[in-house]
Scaffold this motif. Structure first.
Motif, short mmCIF file in Angstrom:
data_model
loop_
_atom_site.label_atom_id
_atom_site.label_comp_id
_atom_site.label_asym_id
_atom_site.label_seq_id
_atom_site.Cartn_x
_atom_site.Cartn_y
_atom_site.Cartn_z
N SER A 1 5.83 13.46 -6.25
CA SER A 1 4.85 12.83 -5.39
C SER A 1 5.07 11.32 -5.40
O SER A 1 4.96 10.68 -6.45
N TYR A 6 4.10 7.66 -4.86
CA TYR A 6 2.78 7.01 -4.86
C TYR A 6 2.90 5.56 -5.29
O TYR A 6 3.37 5.26 -6.39
N PRO A 25 -0.05 2.88 -5.45
CA PRO A 25 -1.49 2.73 -5.20
C PRO A 25 -1.85 1.50 -4.38
O PRO A 25 -2.80 1.53 -3.59
N GLY A 44 -1.63 5.96 0.11
CA GLY A 44 -1.84 7.16 -0.68
C GLY A 44 -0.55 7.88 -0.98
O GLY A 44 0.51 7.59 -0.40
N GLN A 45 -0.61 8.84 -1.89
CA GLN A 45 0.58 9.57 -2.30
C GLN A 45 0.98 10.60 -1.25
O GLN A 45 0.16 11.10 -0.50
#
Length: 403
Positions: free
Chosen positions: A176, A178, A180, A184-185
């Motif tokens: 995933s 990501y 921040p 968003g992921q």
């Protein structure tokens, strides 16, 4: 006692002071809009939660057993006005949350191109998005810049206020992607491509990582994301070109091998369309790309003759590339599953003659000796027990006689 409680709480407050609330104070417009969704949704839900909790305390205090002045109505069971309040308020909040979710789902779709770089600042017509191709490896991140012709490992950079278009895939297992502070992921999956559109609005160094567990080196699968001015980004690209080296197919296959806590790496040049080969699982020479195989399947396939073409191309990177992870050596091996005996005979008839001398020695569990077995019930008393030397002998002892 109060001083003791204060002394206990002070270390906890100090620990909270070190928290990095980057999700609530992001540097990118997409992440900021997602932050606003979180805040608005939380406030809407608190409109119900806070009054309910306050009224729970109030009723417990107001109608306590010692309060003789409180009205006591044991037969009361209905109030139209109270029912309207109890049901209307949650219904309105659910309607607001539904509308907010519907709009946010469409406006913040990661596949949707950006129409603004910040609140009140539309994307200039003359600005081209920065194309970045992302590959999740075990356990590191590869970033390919097709426009600049460079590639980096565990370091990503982008100019401030310029839209970024990410194309994301993975080499083996799902990860995933990501950041921040940026957005968003979004998942990175092998043989598939996901997309993400985002923009960074403030210069700085931010952290990116994998938010999906992917094995023993997962904890070190982090990278730095640099928000730079246009001049600093050009200097960063020039620094990557000065590093030398070309990320071609051979270099990628070496890089793809699992490794942990990999330092930042830079490549001055990349092989064209390398990302497409990674996504189609055909980086290794001689592999048929998935897009080509799907095109053949869409036209009806190749029939039995296709077995000799497609079976050696099945993607199995560990057992077909030799090395310590290949239990049967570097020679490609496969097992064909044929539906009927007639099809098997037809396939064997079409196969070219095999003149290679084959070792017919039974396989002994990848070279491991067979453990000692005691089979007194299967051994005649007059004979000396002998430990079976192969699995074939063991099966022969355990199988009942056919005569």
């Amino acid at each position: 006692m109060s001083h003791l409680r204060l002394a206990i709480l002070l270390p906890l407050l100090a620990a909270l002071g070190g928290c990095n609330l980057v999700v609530m104070a992001p540097a990118g417009d997409i992440a900021a809009q997602q932050r606003d969704l979180i805040v608005i949704s939380t406030v809407l839900m608190l409109l119900i939660i806070v009054p309910v909790m306050a009224l729970t305390v109030f009723f417990a205090w107001r109608y306590r057993a010692s309060n003789k002045a409180a009205t006591y109505k044991p037969d009361w069971n209905h109030s139209t006005g109270l029912e309207l309040v109890i049901w209307a308020a949650p219904l309105l909040i659910i309607i607001c949350l539904g509308a907010l979710t519907w709009m946010g789902t469409h406006l913040l779709d990661p596949y949707r191109k950006l129409d603004r770089i910040a609140a009140g600042k539309p994307v200039p017509a003359t600005v081209r998005p920065l194309e970045v191709e992302v590959v999740a490896l075990d356990w590191k991140w590869l970033f390919i810049y097709p426009e600049q012709g460079i590639a980096t490992v565990n370091e990503l950079a982008a100019p401030v206020d310029r839209p970024i278009h990410f194309k994301i895939t993975a080499s083996s297992v799902m990860n995933s992607f990501y950041i921040p502070a940026l957005a968003g992921q979004i998942y990175a999956m092998p043989a598939m491509q996901t997309r993400l559109h985002a923009v960074i609005n403030h210069p700085g160094r931010y952290q990116g990582f994998s938010a999906n567990y992917s094995g023993s080196g997962f904890s070190g699968m982090r990278f730095g994301f640099l928000g730079l001015s246009d001049a600093d980004f050009d200097a960063w690209v020039a620094k990557a070109k000065e590093a030398g080296g070309t990320l071609d197919r051979a270099a990628y296959l070496a890089l793809e091998r699992p490794s942990e806590n990999v330092p930042v790496m830079r490549f001055a040049a990349t092989e064209p369309r390398l990302f497409d080969a990674i996504r189609n699982l055909c980086v290794q020479p001689g592999k048929m790309c998935m897009s080509e195989m799907m095109a053949l399947d869409a036209k009806g396939g190749l029939g039995l003759a296709g077995l000799h073409t497609t079976l050696p191309l099945a993607y199995d990177k560990y057992s077909r590339r030799g090395g310590n992870q290949a239990p049967f050596g570097e020679e490609p091996r496969f097992i064909a599953s044929i539906c009927t005996v007639e099809e098997a005979k037809a396939m064997m008839a079409m196969a070219p003659p095999d003149t290679t001398a084959r070792d017919l020695t039974p396989i002994r569990g990848l070279g491991l000796p067979l453990p000692a077995l005691a089979l007194p019930s299967l051994t005649p008393p007059a004979l000396t027990p002998r430990r079976p030397q192969t699995f074939t002998e063991l099966l022969g002892l355990a199988r009942p006689s056919q005569s």
